[in-house]
Design an enzyme around this catalytic site. Structure first.
Site, PDB file in Angstrom:
ATOM      1  N   ASN A  58       0.934  -1.372   0.094  1.00  0.00           N
ATOM      2  CA  ASN A  58      -0.189  -0.074  -0.321  1.00  0.00           C
ATOM      3  C   ASN A  58       0.930   1.002   0.102  1.00  0.00           C
ATOM      4  O   ASN A  58       0.245   2.044  -0.310  1.00  0.00           O
ATOM      5  CB  ASN A  58      -0.566   0.023   0.976  1.00  0.00           C
ATOM      6  CG  ASN A  58      -1.823   1.434   1.551  1.00  0.00           C
ATOM      7  OD1 ASN A  58      -2.228   1.806   0.818  1.00  0.00           O
ATOM      8  ND2 ASN A  58      -0.888   1.708   2.401  1.00  0.00           N
TER       9      ASN A  58
ATOM     10  N   SER B 173      -4.033   2.286  -8.357  1.00  0.00           N
ATOM     11  CA  SER B 173      -4.833   3.956  -8.890  1.00  0.00           C
ATOM     12  C   SER B 173      -5.724   3.430 -10.386  1.00  0.00           C
ATOM     13  O   SER B 173      -4.535   3.457 -11.046  1.00  0.00           O
ATOM     14  CB  SER B 173      -3.869   4.809  -9.173  1.00  0.00           C
ATOM     15  OG  SER B 173      -4.431   6.170  -9.136  1.00  0.00           O
TER      16      SER B 173
ATOM     17  N   TYR C 173       4.015   9.055 -11.235  1.00  0.00           N
ATOM     18  CA  TYR C 173       3.037   7.833 -10.487  1.00  0.00           C
ATOM     19  C   TYR C 173       1.630   7.148 -11.196  1.00  0.00           C
ATOM     20  O   TYR C 173       1.821   6.138 -11.092  1.00  0.00           O
ATOM     21  CB  TYR C 173       1.692   9.374  -9.522  1.00  0.00           C
ATOM     22  CG  TYR C 173       1.120   8.833  -8.903  1.00  0.00           C
ATOM     23  CD1 TYR C 173       1.809   8.356  -7.529  1.00  0.00           C
ATOM     24  CD2 TYR C 173       0.255   7.772  -9.130  1.00  0.00           C
ATOM     25  CE1 TYR C 173       0.747   7.995  -6.202  1.00  0.00           C
ATOM     26  CE2 TYR C 173      -1.257   7.392  -8.227  1.00  0.00           C
ATOM     27  CZ  TYR C 173      -0.634   7.444  -6.738  1.00  0.00           C
ATOM     28  OH  TYR C 173      -0.993   6.871  -5.905  1.00  0.00           O
ATOM     29  N   ALA C 174       1.277   8.089 -12.791  1.00  0.00           N
ATOM     30  CA  ALA C 174       0.494   6.591 -13.154  1.00  0.00           C
ATOM     31  C   ALA C 174       1.389   6.050 -13.907  1.00  0.00           C
ATOM     32  O   ALA C 174       0.874   4.877 -14.442  1.00  0.00           O
ATOM     33  CB  ALA C 174       0.122   7.901 -14.267  1.00  0.00           C
ATOM     34  N   ALA C 175       3.003   6.007 -14.651  1.00  0.00           N
ATOM     35  CA  ALA C 175       3.669   4.996 -14.954  1.00  0.00           C
ATOM     36  C   ALA C 175       4.287   4.154 -14.148  1.00  0.00           C
ATOM     37  O   ALA C 175       3.614   2.834 -14.653  1.00  0.00           O
ATOM     38  CB  ALA C 175       4.704   5.778 -15.626  1.00  0.00           C
TER      39      ALA C 175
ATOM     40  N   LYS D 297       1.580   3.166 -11.173  1.00  0.00           N
ATOM     41  CA  LYS D 297       0.294   2.308 -10.661  1.00  0.00           C
ATOM     42  C   LYS D 297       0.518   1.814 -12.030  1.00  0.00           C
ATOM     43  O   LYS D 297      -0.479   0.581 -11.813  1.00  0.00           O
ATOM     44  CB  LYS D 297      -0.378   3.888 -10.089  1.00  0.00           C
ATOM     45  CG  LYS D 297       0.366   4.278  -9.296  1.00  0.00           C
ATOM     46  CD  LYS D 297       0.142   3.157  -7.707  1.00  0.00           C
ATOM     47  CE  LYS D 297      -0.488   3.548  -6.598  1.00  0.00           C
ATOM     48  NZ  LYS D 297      -0.091   2.860  -5.728  1.00  0.00           N
TER      49      LYS D 297
END
Lengths: 257, 252
Positions: free
Chosen positions: B90, B142, B155-157, B159
């Site tokens: 997490n 996410s 961050y998107a990469a 996740k």
């Protein structure tokens, strides 16, 4: 975990046997009253009886979900009898047409879409206003992993099952403001009557080998996921597809993920 | 109880979603190792949740970006619990800004924590689960990893990488009775989110715009994410592996 379903009323279409029957049992064990909608009257009554013997509350209703009048009337009956409809499990479907595209029967195509898609539209339309009035609702619709991946010889079934996704996601958008969630479960190979009785053993083994776990799922595996998506805990989950496949889809590219 | 006699570890368990997950797992019967980079925060949260009367919650301080630290800390978790049934990856962190303004040090840090840190934990924990023939791994990804996430490119990469990692790992370990799944929260009202909004006008604006796109018109509560984690950690999902469950009010 208390799913918070005590006193809720659930309609399960195709609830007489298979996955639908497991849904009925699990929802009942979580405290919901269950209305079983099915064309199989005798088997629906048997399932209702079994639930009552467990101490639950269940009634069988004769419903052909492609019959709009009958659907409206029986939903009205349930609402009158139990005071509400809080949960709808869109489970009824036929998947007995197997033919390659050039041999596909036009009437079968029409019938399959009429039951699997239009039937779901009729009953959701009948139930939605009741949920909207209550400002609470849970709709779980059964797609299928072959709806997402394609299924050889199953043009009508797969078309209807990807149709379920578009429909259920639209209901998710329209229901969000009323605390109505609408989600989709995509079962893989499940050991229901259809799988166990109508497929030869070598084909069964072939199909099992395509899952990551090497075995078919049980109807309870689907019913547990259904109960979770109906629970109070899942109130912020809407518009999702949850494949329950034992990893069947990990060997290929799954759209919508 | 759903997790009777089970043991669990939760990274980033000191606050936010992680803290809610620890509370939910312990509330359903599991003994929980609460891991956090901030030892003080771990001890406070563990002591608060232990006070609710469930099974023991034990704090551990660890920086999951260090493989050596991860190895050492899970050694101590196993000494304490004997085995580990559930791992919830997490821990996570982000600051919102445009990619063009990011520094290489920034995305290195983002990938180290939000992707490689979870790989460290899985790598250390898996041999025990494989020997036991049982395990539940839940990766908190996410919606940013599935949709475009303005202002959260790195961050998107990370996740999105975590989602791909989840599916491939699920395939590799399914034969040992280990399930690997992911919960994909939409924006969630955590201390991190609130701080981000306070500190950055850019983040506040982007998140306000994103909220308008959520059919339910609100952000998630940490407890709502924890409930989905509980589903994947429990026998209710024994036939589910390699999946991503969005908890995002219809965002995706």
């Amino acid at each position: 975990m208390d799913f918070g379903l005590k006193g809720k009323t659930a309609i399960v279409t195709g609830g007489a046997r298979g996955i639908g029957r497991a849904d009925c049992h699990v929802l009942s064990r979580e405290g919901a009253k269950v209305a079983i909608f099915d064309i199989l009257q005798e088997e629906a009554e048997k399932t209702a009886q079994a639930i009552r013997e467990e101490g639950g509350e269940a009634r069988a209703f004769y419903v052909d979900i492609s019959d709009r009048e009958l659907v409206n009337r029986q939903v009205g009956q349930v609402a009158e009898m139990y005071g509400s409809v809080d949960i709808l499990i869109n489970n009824a479907a036929i998947c007995d047409t197997i033919a390659s595209i050039t041999k596909f029967d036009d009437e079968q195509w029409k019938r399959d879409l009429e039951v699997n898609l239009t039937g779901m539209y009729y009953i959701t339309k009948a139930v939605f206003p009741i949920m909207r009035r209550n400002r609470w609702g849970r709709i779980v619709s059964m797609s299928s992993i072959v709806g997402l991946l394609g299924g050889y010889g199953q043009a009508s079934y797969t078309t209807s099952k990807i149709g379920v996704v578009g429909f259920a996601r639209t209901i998710a958008l329209e229901g969000a403001r009323y605390n109505i969630t609408s989600n989709i479960i995509a079962p893989g190979i499940i050991g229901s009557e259809i799988f166990l009785n109508s497929i030869s053993d070598p084909v069964k083994d072939e199909v099992r080998a395509r899952t990551a776990f090497g075995r078919e799922g049980e109807t309870w595996d689907i019913a547990n996921a259904v109960a979770f998506l109906c629970s109070e805990q899942a109130k912020y989950i809407t518009g999702v597809i949850l494949p329950v496949t034992g990893g069947l889809d990990l060997f290929t590219i799954l759209p919508h993920q | 109880m759903l997790l009777e006699n089970k043991t669990a570890a939760v990274t980033g368990g000191g606050r936010g979603i992680g803290e809610a997950v620890v509370e939910r797992l312990a509330g359903n019967g599991a003994r929980v190792a609460l891991l956090d980079k901030n030892g003080e925060r771990a001890r406070e949260a563990a002591s608060r949740i232990s006070g609710l009367g469930g099974p023991e919650v034990v704090p551990f301080e660890v920086d999951i970006t260090s493989y050596d630290q991860v190895k050492e800390v899970f050694g101590r978790v196993l000494d304490r619990f004997g085995r580990l049934d559930i791992l919830v990856n997490n821990a996570g962190w982000d600051i919102m800004e445009l990619f063009i303004d990011n520094r290489p040090e920034f995305w290195t840090k983002i990938l180290d924590l939000n992707l490689k840190g979870h790989m460290n934990c899985c790598h250390v924990v898996l041999p025990g689960m494989i020997r036991a023939g049982y395990g539940k791994i839940v990766n908190i990804s996410s919606e940013a990893g599935r949709t475009a996430a303005y202002g959260e490119t790195a961050y998107a990469a990370a996740k999105g990488g975590l989602i791909s990692f989840t599916r491939s790992l699920a395939q590799e370990v399914s034969r040992y009775g280990v399930c690997v799944n992911s919960v994909a929260p939409g924006p969630t009202e955590t201390p991190m989110l609130k701080k981000g909004i306070q500190l950055s006008e850019f983040a506040a604006r982007v998140l306000e715009e994103r909220k308008a796109l959520i059919p339910m018109k609100r952000f998630a509560q940490p407890g709502e994410i924890a409930d989905a984690v509980l589903f994947f950690a429990s026998p209710l999902s024994d036939y589910v592996t390699g999946q991503v469950l969005g908890v995002s009010g219809g965002l995706c």
